[in-house]
Design a protein around this motif. Sequence first.
Motif, mmCIF file in Angstrom:
data_model
loop_
_atom_site.group_PDB
_atom_site.id
_atom_site.type_symbol
_atom_site.label_atom_id
_atom_site.label_comp_id
_atom_site.label_asym_id
_atom_site.label_seq_id
_atom_site.Cartn_x
_atom_site.Cartn_y
_atom_site.Cartn_z
ATOM 1 N N SER A 33 58.305 35.455 38.853
ATOM 2 C CA SER A 33 57.046 34.910 38.329
ATOM 3 C C SER A 33 55.946 34.852 39.384
ATOM 4 O O SER A 33 54.900 34.282 39.139
ATOM 5 N N TRP A 34 56.204 35.398 40.555
ATOM 6 C CA TRP A 34 55.181 35.368 41.597
ATOM 7 C C TRP A 34 55.254 36.669 42.388
ATOM 8 O O TRP A 34 56.225 37.407 42.305
ATOM 9 N N GLY A 35 54.241 36.917 43.139
ATOM 10 C CA GLY A 35 54.225 38.130 43.937
ATOM 11 C C GLY A 35 52.813 38.461 44.387
ATOM 12 O O GLY A 35 51.836 37.853 43.948
ATOM 13 N N THR A 36 52.708 39.445 45.247
ATOM 14 C CA THR A 36 51.424 39.881 45.780
ATOM 15 C C THR A 36 51.340 41.394 45.687
ATOM 16 O O THR A 36 52.303 42.089 46.027
ATOM 17 N N ILE A 37 50.217 41.885 45.237
ATOM 18 C CA ILE A 37 49.983 43.318 45.141
ATOM 19 C C ILE A 37 49.001 43.717 46.234
ATOM 20 O O ILE A 37 47.936 43.111 46.381
ATOM 21 N N LEU A 38 49.386 44.717 46.996
ATOM 22 C CA LEU A 38 48.505 45.237 48.043
ATOM 23 C C LEU A 38 47.790 46.471 47.510
ATOM 24 O O LEU A 38 48.432 47.448 47.123
ATOM 25 N N GLU A 45 33.525 50.729 47.486
ATOM 26 C CA GLU A 45 33.911 50.438 46.101
ATOM 27 C C GLU A 45 34.743 49.165 45.996
ATOM 28 O O GLU A 45 35.510 48.988 45.054
ATOM 29 N N THR A 46 34.581 48.276 46.966
ATOM 30 C CA THR A 46 35.397 47.062 46.994
ATOM 31 C C THR A 46 35.064 46.144 45.821
ATOM 32 O O THR A 46 35.958 45.606 45.165
ATOM 33 N N ARG A 47 33.790 45.945 45.560
ATOM 34 C CA ARG A 47 33.398 45.055 44.450
ATOM 35 C C ARG A 47 33.910 45.562 43.115
ATOM 36 O O ARG A 47 34.428 44.787 42.297
ATOM 37 N N GLN A 69 42.843 38.131 48.776
ATOM 38 C CA GLN A 69 42.506 38.046 50.202
ATOM 39 C C GLN A 69 42.350 39.466 50.739
ATOM 40 O O GLN A 69 42.925 40.412 50.193
ATOM 41 N N PHE A 70 41.577 39.578 51.812
ATOM 42 C CA PHE A 70 41.424 40.857 52.497
ATOM 43 C C PHE A 70 42.416 40.901 53.656
ATOM 44 O O PHE A 70 42.488 39.981 54.475
ATOM 45 N N PHE A 75 44.899 39.401 59.021
ATOM 46 C CA PHE A 75 45.419 39.771 60.336
ATOM 47 C C PHE A 75 44.540 39.206 61.449
ATOM 48 O O PHE A 75 45.040 38.822 62.506
ATOM 49 N N ALA A 76 43.223 39.175 61.216
ATOM 50 C CA ALA A 76 42.330 38.599 62.219
ATOM 51 C C ALA A 76 42.608 37.112 62.411
ATOM 52 O O ALA A 76 42.485 36.589 63.528
#
Length: 211
Positions: A33-38, A45-47, A69-70, A75-76
């Motif tokens: 039920s959870w996860g992150t897509i990269l 074309e980010t917007r 998140q970016f 990482f920064a």
Amino acid sequence: MRGRVIGVLKDFHFSSLQQAIDPLIVRLDENWSWGTILVRTHVGETREAIAGLEKICRELNPKFPFTYQFSDLEFARLYKSETLVGQLSNCFAFLAILISCLGLFGLATFTAAQRTKEIGVRKVLGATTSAIAILLSGDFLKIVIVAILVAFPLAWLIMYKWLEQFAYKTIIGWWIFALAGLAMLTIALLTVSYQSIRAALMDPAKSLRTD
């Protein structure tokens, strides 16, 4: 946890460089039920990509808020303290160089005033302007060289201990110290050369009359 392996990736960093790369399993399971897509987007074309992802998220799960998140900012954030230390080091290094140059300039002025008669005698005996300027500048360059010989081993030790905190680190090359030493000698020479040349160009008759 059992499953079918559908692919193997080359090792990549998913945490700070202070930690070694650990084994990682990326699991694709509909029951989770959870996860992150990269998602990788094209430049400019980010917007549009974020708007499209938000639309898909609301269609598939309208009750779950869309968050993102970016990766470069994440990482920064891992190296925020190192970045702050680097900025403070640059500021303090600039102030140290400025104060050192002012002190060196004042010392060169005082030394030239103290050796006025000596400079006049040397010029009367045939010493050239360049020889006198080299004589005066050489005394200060010797002090700078001694400071370099003392500071560089300490700097190398401090940097070595700091880099030991990282599992993956760079090598401290000798050329870094060579370049820094050359820069220090150049700055010192430029700082004292004005007073040295000025003292060397002084009229020996006036120099010998100085009390």
